[in-house]
Every structure is written in C-alpha cells, then in structure tokens.
Write a protein that holds these residues in place. Structure first.
Motif, mmCIF file in Angstrom:
data_model
loop_
_atom_site.group_PDB
_atom_site.id
_atom_site.type_symbol
_atom_site.label_atom_id
_atom_site.label_comp_id
_atom_site.label_asym_id
_atom_site.label_seq_id
_atom_site.Cartn_x
_atom_site.Cartn_y
_atom_site.Cartn_z
ATOM 1 N N ASN A 83 0.801 -1.360 0.165
ATOM 2 C CA ASN A 83 0.555 -0.267 -0.001
ATOM 3 C C ASN A 83 1.107 1.330 0.100
ATOM 4 N N LEU A 84 2.137 1.171 0.188
ATOM 5 C CA LEU A 84 3.303 2.848 0.143
ATOM 6 C C LEU A 84 2.974 3.053 -1.048
ATOM 7 N N PHE A 85 3.134 2.039 -2.072
ATOM 8 C CA PHE A 85 3.761 2.018 -3.815
ATOM 9 C C PHE A 85 2.274 2.749 -4.260
ATOM 10 N N PRO A 86 2.840 3.401 -5.223
ATOM 11 C CA PRO A 86 1.327 3.576 -6.056
ATOM 12 C C PRO A 86 0.335 3.512 -6.849
ATOM 13 N N LYS A 87 -0.707 3.662 -7.523
ATOM 14 C CA LYS A 87 -1.428 2.015 -7.996
ATOM 15 C C LYS A 87 -0.898 1.207 -9.313
ATOM 16 N N ARG A 88 -0.225 2.448 -9.945
ATOM 17 C CA ARG A 88 0.452 1.751 -11.334
ATOM 18 C C ARG A 88 1.462 0.618 -10.580
ATOM 19 N N VAL A 89 2.337 1.243 -9.678
ATOM 20 C CA VAL A 89 3.421 0.359 -9.168
ATOM 21 C C VAL A 89 2.741 -0.507 -8.762
ATOM 22 N N ARG A 90 1.504 -1.231 -8.294
ATOM 23 C CA ARG A 90 1.041 -2.107 -7.313
ATOM 24 C C ARG A 90 1.166 -3.150 -9.045
ATOM 25 N N ASP A 91 0.136 -2.116 -9.661
ATOM 26 C CA ASP A 91 -0.464 -3.099 -10.991
ATOM 27 C C ASP A 91 0.754 -3.728 -11.530
ATOM 28 N N ILE A 92 1.568 -3.302 -12.177
ATOM 29 C CA ILE A 92 3.160 -3.693 -12.427
ATOM 30 C C ILE A 92 3.435 -4.849 -11.551
ATOM 31 N N ILE A 93 3.689 -4.316 -10.154
ATOM 32 C CA ILE A 93 3.811 -5.937 -9.593
ATOM 33 C C ILE A 93 3.224 -6.799 -9.605
ATOM 34 N N ASP A 94 2.043 -6.788 -10.106
ATOM 35 C CA ASP A 94 1.080 -7.958 -9.667
ATOM 36 C C ASP A 94 1.095 -8.572 -11.447
ATOM 37 N N LEU A 95 1.973 -7.402 -12.432
ATOM 38 C CA LEU A 95 1.528 -8.233 -13.721
ATOM 39 C C LEU A 95 2.820 -8.534 -13.635
#
Length: 193
Positions: A83-95
């Motif tokens: 949750n510390l990361f921006p939404k875009r970074v979380r999406d990339i981590i998921d990918l």
C-alpha cells in the motif's frame, strides 16, 4: 480485448461458483474429524479410511479453492508494504508476479504432476495404511487444482491489463481487507474516547 474480458468474466463466474460449493467440504472434514475422535475415545476404534478422507477433503478445498482466493484478491502479500506504492507500481508488481512467478509455477506443477498422478493411477496405488484409501484420486487434485489456478491467473492478467489500459474499473479498488477494516474500527474506537 473485449473478447478476452468476456472469457475472463466466464472464468471468474466458474471459479466463484466452484469455490463457494467446495468450501463447504471443510465443514464435512470437521464433522468427520470430530466423529473419528469421538469414536476413537469412546469405543477405542479407529478407521484409517476415515482419517485419510478428512485429509483428502482438506486437499480438495486447499487446491481447488485457491483460484477463488486469487479471484477475490485474498492471496498472501505484504499489504503494509504494497500500500506504500502508487497504484501503477502495484499493478506492475501484480503483472510481473503473475507472469514470472505464478504462471510458471502452475505450469511446472501441471507438467510434473501429470506423471506423478499417472504412475499412481496405472498401478492403482493404495494407502500404505491398513484399510486406507486409494492414493491416485488425491494425486489427481494436484493437476486439477493447478490447472484451475492457471486459468484463473490468466483471467487475472487479462483484467489487470484492461485496468491498466483504462478499459475497465479496478475490480479490487473498493475492496477493504479484513485487517484494514479492523484497524479502521480500532482507530474509530480510540478517537471516540
């Protein structure tokens, strides 16, 4: 992309339907476990087949409901760090996590689980315990469970790419995890004092 999203929706519906029904097997496993314990303590009698059945039921729930866990975004991750990361970074981590870790793991488990199951099936492998159950049905759960997880992972990839392209809203954006809800409840209680 719309046809992939339609396929993803169908996969999600099947996963949710399957998970909701198979989750009830935990109750059956608990009942079998309780009856086994009561019979063993009361009558000093035990049955290996009933003991093994409760483990098979747990295996069914664990392996065949894991795609439902992934669908509902309840899989393990470190939410505090995430949750510390921006939404875009979380999406990339998921990918990246799905493409380079989850998909290869499911494929390896299916490929290696196939011969493991087939050898057991061909020899009609039985339990090493007297009166136990056949082993090959339980071993088939590995292939089935990871195949379902692979299909759900593909569905999650399709949705994540669509979210990143702005084609659909994030299905997990409004989701509040149980831990987060508990923290919010505690903060509200403290503030009322």
């Amino acid at each position: 992309m719309q046809s992939l999203l339609k396929l993803s929706h169908g996969i999600d519906a099947f996963t949710r339907w399957t998970g909701k029904r198979l989750a009830w097997l935990i109750l059956l496993a608990v009942i079998i476990s309780a009856v086994n314990a009561a019979v063993r303590k009361t009558f000093d009698v035990s049955s290996n087949s009933w003991l093994e059945l409760q483990w098979v039921l747990f295996g069914i729930v664990f392996l065949l409901c894991s795609p439902w866990t992934l669908l509902d975004n309840e899989h393990i991750r470190i939410d505090i760090v995430n949750n510390l990361f921006p939404k875009r970074v979380r999406d990339i981590i998921d990918l990246v996590g799905h493409i380079f870790f989850l998909l290869p793991l499911t494929i390896v488990m299916i490929v290696t689980g196939g011969p493991f199951f087939m050898r057991s099936f061909e020899i009609n492998e039985q339990s090493g315990n007297a009166g136990g159950l056949p082993q090959w049905p339980a071993k088939s759960l590995i292939i089935i469970g990871f195949a379902l997880l692979l299909v759900q992972a593909i569905s999650e990839l399709v949705k994540r790419i669509a979210v990143m392209r702005g084609l659909i809203p994030d299905p997990h954006a409004s989701q509040v995890h149980a831990l987060e809800a508990e923290v919010e409840h505690l903060v509200e209680a403290i503030e009322k004092r």
